[in-house]
Design an enzyme around this catalytic site. Sequence first.
Site, PDB file in Angstrom:
ATOM      1  N   CYS A 120      15.828  -0.040  -0.519  1.00 40.40           N
ATOM      2  CA  CYS A 120      16.008   1.129   0.371  1.00 40.40           C
ATOM      3  C   CYS A 120      17.422   1.231   0.923  1.00 40.40           C
ATOM      4  CB  CYS A 120      15.007   1.064   1.526  1.00 40.40           C
ATOM      5  SG  CYS A 120      13.307   1.110   0.985  1.00 40.40           S
ATOM      6  N   HIS A 260      17.539   4.819   7.807  1.00 45.46           N
ATOM      7  CA  HIS A 260      16.544   4.838   6.736  1.00 45.46           C
ATOM      8  C   HIS A 260      15.184   5.156   7.351  1.00 45.46           C
ATOM      9  CE1 HIS A 260      13.980   3.832   3.502  1.00 45.46           C
ATOM     10  NE2 HIS A 260      13.599   2.670   3.980  1.00 45.46           N
ATOM     11  N   ASN A 290       8.448   7.277   3.375  1.00 50.34           N
ATOM     12  CA  ASN A 290       9.553   6.395   2.991  1.00 50.34           C
ATOM     13  C   ASN A 290       9.959   6.694   1.542  1.00 50.34           C
ATOM     14  OD1 ASN A 290      11.282   4.342   2.250  1.00 50.34           O
ATOM     15  ND2 ASN A 290      10.015   2.694   3.066  1.00 50.34           N
TER      16      ASN A 290
HETATM   17  C1  LIG Z   1       3.075  -1.367   7.357  1.00 50.16           C
HETATM   18  C2  LIG Z   1       3.056  -1.062   8.838  1.00 50.16           C
HETATM   19  C3  LIG Z   1       2.953   0.411   9.071  1.00 50.16           C
HETATM   20  C4  LIG Z   1       1.813  -1.698   9.434  1.00 50.16           C
HETATM   21  O1  LIG Z   1       1.804  -1.509  10.835  1.00 50.16           O
HETATM   22  P1  LIG Z   1       1.554  -2.739  11.812  1.00 50.16           P
HETATM   23  O2  LIG Z   1       1.534  -2.175  13.167  1.00 50.16           O
HETATM   24  O3  LIG Z   1       2.586  -3.786  11.508  1.00 50.16           O
HETATM   25  O4  LIG Z   1       0.128  -3.198  11.415  1.00 50.16           O
HETATM   26  P2  LIG Z   1      -0.369  -4.597  10.792  1.00 50.16           P
HETATM   27  O5  LIG Z   1       0.140  -4.780   9.403  1.00 50.16           O
HETATM   28  O6  LIG Z   1      -0.091  -5.680  11.786  1.00 50.16           O
HETATM   29  O7  LIG Z   1      -1.913  -4.301  10.726  1.00 50.16           O
HETATM   30  C5  LIG Z   1      -2.685  -4.004  11.892  1.00 50.16           C
HETATM   31  C6  LIG Z   1      -4.089  -3.665  11.455  1.00 50.16           C
HETATM   32  O8  LIG Z   1      -4.112  -2.399  10.802  1.00 50.16           O
HETATM   33  C7  LIG Z   1      -4.741  -2.498   9.535  1.00 50.16           C
HETATM   34  N1  LIG Z   1      -4.138  -1.534   8.630  1.00 50.16           N
HETATM   35  C8  LIG Z   1      -3.100  -1.715   7.779  1.00 50.16           C
HETATM   36  N2  LIG Z   1      -2.860  -0.576   7.118  1.00 50.16           N
HETATM   37  C9  LIG Z   1      -3.748   0.327   7.569  1.00 50.16           C
HETATM   38  C10 LIG Z   1      -3.992   1.666   7.261  1.00 50.16           C
HETATM   39  N3  LIG Z   1      -3.253   2.355   6.361  1.00 50.16           N
HETATM   40  N4  LIG Z   1      -4.985   2.317   7.917  1.00 50.16           N
HETATM   41  C11 LIG Z   1      -5.723   1.688   8.829  1.00 50.16           C
HETATM   42  N5  LIG Z   1      -5.549   0.404   9.154  1.00 50.16           N
HETATM   43  C12 LIG Z   1      -4.571  -0.270   8.529  1.00 50.16           C
HETATM   44  C13 LIG Z   1      -4.503  -3.933   9.127  1.00 50.16           C
HETATM   45  O9  LIG Z   1      -5.451  -4.344   8.154  1.00 50.16           O
HETATM   46  C14 LIG Z   1      -4.670  -4.654  10.422  1.00 50.16           C
HETATM   47  O10 LIG Z   1      -6.026  -4.815  10.705  1.00 50.16           O
HETATM   48  P3  LIG Z   1      -6.576  -6.142  11.419  1.00 50.16           P
HETATM   49  O11 LIG Z   1      -5.886  -6.171  12.757  1.00 50.16           O
HETATM   50  O12 LIG Z   1      -8.023  -5.878  11.473  1.00 50.16           O
HETATM   51  O13 LIG Z   1      -6.155  -7.253  10.519  1.00 50.16           O
HETATM   52  C15 LIG Z   1       4.311  -1.616   9.536  1.00 50.16           C
HETATM   53  O14 LIG Z   1       4.248  -2.997   9.570  1.00 50.16           O
HETATM   54  C16 LIG Z   1       5.585  -1.216   8.864  1.00 50.16           C
HETATM   55  O15 LIG Z   1       5.936  -0.056   8.810  1.00 50.16           O
HETATM   56  N6  LIG Z   1       6.371  -2.203   8.390  1.00 50.16           N
HETATM   57  C17 LIG Z   1       7.646  -1.989   7.808  1.00 50.16           C
HETATM   58  C18 LIG Z   1       7.493  -1.406   6.479  1.00 50.16           C
HETATM   59  C19 LIG Z   1       8.798  -1.060   5.901  1.00 50.16           C
HETATM   60  O16 LIG Z   1       9.665  -0.625   6.582  1.00 50.16           O
HETATM   61  N7  LIG Z   1       8.932  -1.257   4.608  1.00 50.16           N
HETATM   62  C20 LIG Z   1       9.989  -0.841   3.826  1.00 50.16           C
HETATM   63  C21 LIG Z   1      11.257  -1.431   4.240  1.00 50.16           C
HETATM   64  S1  LIG Z   1      12.450  -0.539   3.399  1.00 50.16           S
END
Ligand SMILES: CC(C)(COP(=O)(O)OP(=O)(O)OC[C@H]1O[C@@H](n2cnc3c(N)ncnc32)[C@H](O)[C@@H]1OP(=O)(O)O)[C@@H](O)C(=O)NCCC(=O)NCCS
Length: 333
Positions: A120, A260, A290
Amino acid sequence: MKRESRNAKGARVVGLGSAAPEGVMTNFDLEKMVETSDEWIRARTGIRERRIADEKTATSDLSYLAARKAMEAAGVSARELDGIIVATATPDMLFPATACLLQDRLGARNVAAFDLEAGCSGFIYGMAIGDGMIAAGLGETILVVGADTLSKVTDWDDRGTCVLLADGAGAIVLKPSNGPSGILSTHLASDGSLGPLLCQPAGGSRRPATTETVQEGLHYLKMKGNEVFKYAVRAMEDSTNRALKMAGLESKDVDLLVPHQANYRIIEATAKRVGVPMERVCTNIDRYGNTSAASIPLALDEALKAGRVGEGDIIAMVAFGAGFTWGAAIVRW
Ligand SMILES: CC(C)(COP(=O)(O)OP(=O)(O)OC[C@H]1O[C@@H](n2cnc3c(N)ncnc32)[C@H](O)[C@@H]1OP(=O)(O)O)[C@@H](O)C(=O)NCCC(=O)NCCS
């Protein structure tokens, strides 16, 4: 690896263009595919909908559309190009380079063309390399494209990633700076030890594609989202501050921060730590998700069209991505 540079000669952006597929996928569409909800996606990511390429559309197709618009805005023909850099993690094929496919389609001749893979962060890397090529006298007119079709490597059963990823392309034309406007500074960095947190495990020379790798879904993008989140905010803050310092500027000088677009919460946290209020931050993640290497030029193009960018404005761009890689660029428009 860490590289910091201050422009000797420097390039300026003379044209900008972007493209996104027509197909819109909303959070409600995703609700029918995986166990998720519009409410969860909006609250955790800021995304409402994203653009997804159809089966016939590859990265070079979106690159071509964005490149043509950027060249038109710059008033530059394909024959005038000296270099084409395509920053992408989702090339049409592993080789030949997507940049060469683009060179052929544009009708550019005697031009250096290569792909750059920095996830990215690819657009920032591409802009820094294009700037360096001009400063080194390797060319006068360089086309830099950031393009990805992440939907092609998305596991549509993985709710942790499929709600985030999308497709798009953005392009700029760089020429030598002959006045105050131009790329003032760039900062690039990486940490490969964190690579496994965001990767596409199979399909390369370590694990070539086999029936087994496909059955195990190892050709899909894998991500530990919450781990990536932590590093992203810290790295983007650090990179922006370093690039600003190299340009002899401070956060109060920034007219527009173009980060980004990975997650609205990452954008908000980065802006807060850098010290730029949200009204001076460019976001379009709600409508595009994204789009990886395309996200910064897509957002900047939108800001430009909305009249949010004036001559002489200081624009800070910052990205973070697979590798891990990160980087920032400060541009005087
Ligand atoms: C992926 C992302 C949105 C997840 O959000 P988060 O607040 O970190 O959530 P977590 O991964 O800790 O998950 C929290 C809960 O939501 C759940 N969950 C994950 N994706 C879900 C979805 N699409 N819908 C509903 N629930 C979801 C998980 O299973 C977890 O459940 P649990 O607590 O029962 O285990 C976030 O971490 C993120 O954006 N990360 C960076 C990604 C990124 O920038 N990537 C590219 C870099 S270039």
